[in-house]
Design a protein around this motif. Structure first.
Motif, short mmCIF file in Angstrom:
data_model
loop_
_atom_site.label_atom_id
_atom_site.label_comp_id
_atom_site.label_asym_id
_atom_site.label_seq_id
_atom_site.Cartn_x
_atom_site.Cartn_y
_atom_site.Cartn_z
N GLU A 1 0.82 -1.20 0.00
CA GLU A 1 0.00 0.00 0.00
C GLU A 1 0.86 1.27 0.00
N MET A 2 0.26 2.34 -0.50
CA MET A 2 0.87 3.66 -0.33
C MET A 2 -0.04 4.43 0.60
N CYS A 3 0.49 4.70 1.77
CA CYS A 3 -0.33 5.32 2.81
C CYS A 3 0.30 6.66 3.17
N THR A 4 -0.51 7.61 3.54
CA THR A 4 0.07 8.89 3.92
C THR A 4 -0.46 9.34 5.28
N LEU A 5 0.42 10.02 6.00
CA LEU A 5 0.06 10.60 7.29
C LEU A 5 0.26 12.10 7.14
N VAL A 6 -0.84 12.85 7.20
CA VAL A 6 -0.73 14.28 6.98
C VAL A 6 -1.17 15.04 8.22
N GLY A 7 -0.80 16.29 8.26
CA GLY A 7 -1.16 17.12 9.39
C GLY A 7 -0.25 18.32 9.47
N ILE B 1 -4.72 10.74 16.02
CA ILE B 1 -5.30 10.55 14.69
C ILE B 1 -6.74 11.03 14.76
N VAL B 2 -7.08 12.03 13.93
CA VAL B 2 -8.44 12.57 13.99
C VAL B 2 -9.31 12.05 12.86
N MET B 3 -8.68 11.54 11.80
CA MET B 3 -9.45 11.02 10.68
C MET B 3 -8.60 9.98 9.97
N HIS B 4 -9.26 8.94 9.45
CA HIS B 4 -8.54 8.13 8.48
C HIS B 4 -9.54 7.50 7.53
N ASP B 5 -9.13 7.48 6.28
CA ASP B 5 -10.07 7.06 5.25
C ASP B 5 -9.30 6.87 3.94
N LYS B 6 -10.02 6.50 2.88
CA LYS B 6 -9.43 6.48 1.55
C LYS B 6 -8.95 7.88 1.20
N ALA B 7 -7.85 7.97 0.48
CA ALA B 7 -7.28 9.29 0.20
C ALA B 7 -8.25 10.19 -0.56
N ASP B 8 -8.97 9.62 -1.54
CA ASP B 8 -9.86 10.50 -2.31
C ASP B 8 -11.05 10.96 -1.47
N THR B 9 -11.47 10.12 -0.52
CA THR B 9 -12.56 10.53 0.36
C THR B 9 -12.11 11.70 1.23
N LEU B 10 -10.86 11.59 1.74
CA LEU B 10 -10.32 12.68 2.55
C LEU B 10 -10.21 13.95 1.73
N MET B 11 -9.78 13.76 0.50
CA MET B 11 -9.61 14.89 -0.41
C MET B 11 -10.92 15.65 -0.58
N ALA B 12 -12.03 14.91 -0.55
CA ALA B 12 -13.33 15.51 -0.77
C ALA B 12 -13.97 16.00 0.53
N ASN B 13 -13.33 15.61 1.67
CA ASN B 13 -13.89 15.97 2.97
C ASN B 13 -13.79 17.47 3.22
N ASP B 14 -14.91 18.07 3.66
CA ASP B 14 -14.95 19.52 3.85
C ASP B 14 -13.95 19.99 4.90
N LEU B 15 -13.85 19.24 6.01
CA LEU B 15 -12.94 19.65 7.08
C LEU B 15 -11.49 19.66 6.60
N VAL B 16 -11.12 18.61 5.86
CA VAL B 16 -9.76 18.52 5.35
C VAL B 16 -9.50 19.65 4.35
N ARG B 17 -10.48 19.84 3.48
CA ARG B 17 -10.31 20.89 2.46
C ARG B 17 -10.10 22.25 3.10
N GLU B 18 -10.87 22.48 4.16
CA GLU B 18 -10.80 23.77 4.81
C GLU B 18 -9.50 23.93 5.60
N ALA B 19 -9.18 22.90 6.39
CA ALA B 19 -8.06 23.02 7.32
C ALA B 19 -6.71 22.89 6.63
N TYR B 20 -6.61 22.03 5.61
CA TYR B 20 -5.28 21.74 5.06
C TYR B 20 -5.09 22.14 3.61
N LEU B 21 -6.18 22.21 2.88
CA LEU B 21 -6.01 22.49 1.47
C LEU B 21 -6.31 23.95 1.14
N GLY B 22 -6.85 24.66 2.13
CA GLY B 22 -7.13 26.08 1.93
C GLY B 22 -8.17 26.31 0.86
N LEU B 23 -9.15 25.39 0.78
CA LEU B 23 -10.18 25.55 -0.25
C LEU B 23 -11.50 26.01 0.36
#
Lengths: 234, 292
Positions: A28-34, A212-234
């Motif tokens: 697997e290719m797994c990522t830990l972000v934060g 760890i506050v969240m873990h999921d498939k990468a694309d699901t995280l990518m689409a997650n509003d919280l992640v988008r707001e907190a880390y992607l600046g979208l």
């Protein structure tokens, strides 16, 4: 491949990792972000044995890692690309690679591995006689990755490989990590650059203040509003 | 006008002296380079080399070619034990930079007094490793001095090659640069420290066995080479192996030439002035990295 259960890690009296659990399956290719200071590097250092575990379990391929000394974990198939590359600047590019094959099993095959590494990184072959300290940031990252691969690991840990690189070099490094994963090496990619990390990973974990506050498939995280707001600046 | 043969003779003496300084100093710099500590027992390991050769030749009546390797091996093992018992428990603890100095100094005092109890405070004479003299360009040179020069060069070049080419040597250089990253490569840096300490002791002991016949043996003989060794190490650049060798020859030659052109009382003055001048121009030493 990697199984971490209820991990607690301390710096002196200060707790840095709280009850962290994580599973990464083989190939697997797994990522830990934060964000910075969230405990990402602490976690990787703990996996490598550089920090002591107060509580919890770490298994690599069903084998307990905590009882294994840091320097012996390489032989168990774990290799690390540390934050800031940590090239041995007093040694040549070739020597940096060779020292990556220090563990007994890898040492026997070091010449063969060296050829493979040079084929993968022609730039390093050109510079093999140069001192490690003279390389550019992108070249250092290649060298650090090449050095980690010299031990022929089952699992590769990467700590902030995109840090301090130009956007083009970041793309190049991410492609490289992807291609390493394609050869069957399990990867745990720790990144601050959430966007690029989630793009290439299959699964993602989000860490905040050592939990760890969240873990999921990468694309699901990518689409997650919280992640988008907190880390992607979208 | 000084006759050229005296010039050559003093040059040879300077080279011999320099080779010994290089041997002692390279051991010190090796420890600084890898463990980032100063070993104040280094002079005593040198002294044990001297007493070892005295004990082997005079007391046990063993042949010299057997005594030198035996002494070096014995001191290697002794140094491993010393590192494990005195240095290692303090390693990477708070106050490490000071505690290592105090601990090794204490070990040095212990060894000195042990030698005093064991062999007494008399100056002991030790025969030459190689007897006789040779003539070269009209200069008479003791074979023993040639042995010293050749031995030191062979040992230092050999050591250089070990560091450059072998698995252990590379691991040592990696450890000296960054012990944490070395660990990530699978290098057991604590073991590297122990072996480095042992090898450094061997270099001191070899110098002790070589100089014992020239200076005679006593429990305090380690003081002067320790201080000279530190000067050479700082002159060459702390942690630089090549710097220690170059520095050793600079101090050795400057001493022997100041004996020739001034008088023997001036030799320390000249070498210290040289030392200060070089440090004023290059505070990090000849081959040292700038750390400030």
């Amino acid at each position: 491949m990697l199984e971490v259960k209820n991990l607690d890690v301390f710096y002196g009296d200060a707790q840095a990792i709280w009850d962290l659990s994580m599973t990464v399956s083989s190939g697997e290719m797994c990522t830990l972000v934060g964000a910075n200071g969230g405990g990402k590097t602490t976690f990787l250092k703990t996996l490598c044995g550089l920090l002591e575990v107060r509580k919890g379990l770490i298994y690599l391929d069903e084998e307990d890692l905590i009882s294994v000394n840091a320097e012996d974990r390489v032989a168990k198939g774990l290799a690390m690309v540390p934050e800031g590359r940590k090239i041995f600047e007093n040694m040549t590019v070739q020597e940096n690679l060779i020292i990556g094959a220090y563990s007994k099993r890898a040492w026997k095959r070091k010449d063969e591995q060296l050829e493979k590494t040079f084929d993968r990184f022609p730039r390093l072959r050109e510079r093999r006689k140069q001192m490690g300290g003279t390389l550019s940031g992108g070249e250092r990252q290649m060298l650090a990755i090449g050095r980690a691969l010299m031990s022929d690991p089952k699992m590769l840990l990467l700590d902030e490989p995109s840090l301090g690189l130009a956007p083009k070099a970041v793309d190049h490094v991410m492609e490289l990590i992807q291609s390493i994963n394609n050869t069957g090496v399990t990867i745990l990619l720790v990144e601050q650059n959430v966007n690029v990390a989630l793009k290439i990973a299959q699964n993602g974990f989000v860490i905040e203040s050592g939990r760890i506050v969240m873990h999921d498939k990468a694309d699901t995280l990518m689409a997650n509003d919280l992640v988008r707001e907190a880390y992607l600046g979208l | 006008m000084i006759h050229y043969s005296i010039l050559i003779e003093q040059m040879a003496n300077g080279l011999v002296l320099g080779a010994m300084y290089a041997l002692v100093a390279s051991g010190l710099t090796l420890i600084w380079g890898t463990m980032k500590m100063l070993n104040f027992a280094h002079g005593e390991l040198y002294m044990l080399g001297g007493f070892g050769i005295y004990f082997g030749i005079v007391t046990l009546q063993l042949p010299i070619w057997l005594v030198v390797p035996l002494v070096v091996i014995g001191i290697f093992i002794f140094a491993l034990v010393l590192e494990k018992t005195v240095v290692s428990p303090l390693l990477k603890r708070p106050g490490w930079d000071v505690s290592a100095v105090v601990a090794t100094m204490g070990a040095g005092i212990f060894i000195q007094n042990f030698a005093f109890k064991m062999w007494g405070g008399d100056f002991r004479h030790v025969p030459y490793v190689v007897d006789g003299t040779m003539e070269f360009l009209g200069v008479r040179l003791a074979w023993h001095r040639i042995y010293i020069l050749v031995m030191a060069v062979v040992v230092l070049v050999g050591f250089w090659q070990v560091m450059k080419r072998t698995r252990f040597g590379m691991a040592m250089r990696a450890t000296s640069f960054d012990s944490e990253t070395a660990t990530l490569m699978g290098i057991p840096y604590r073991r590297i420290y122990t072996i480095t300490f042992g090898l450094s002791a061997c270099l001191a002991a070899l110098a002790g066995t070589a100089l014992a016949p020239i200076y005679s043996v006593n429990p305090w003989m380690g003081m002067a080479p320790l201080i000279k060794g530190f000067i050479v190490v700082i002159l060459g650049g702390l942690g630089s192996f090549a710097g220690a060798i170059i520095g050793g020859f600079i101090i050795g030659l400057s001493e022997s030439f100041s004996v020739l052109f001034l008088s023997s009382g001036w030799k320390d003055l000249v070498s210290f002035v040289l030392f200060i001048v070089i440090l004023v121009i290059r505070p990090q030493g000849l081959l040292g990295k700038k750390e400030w």
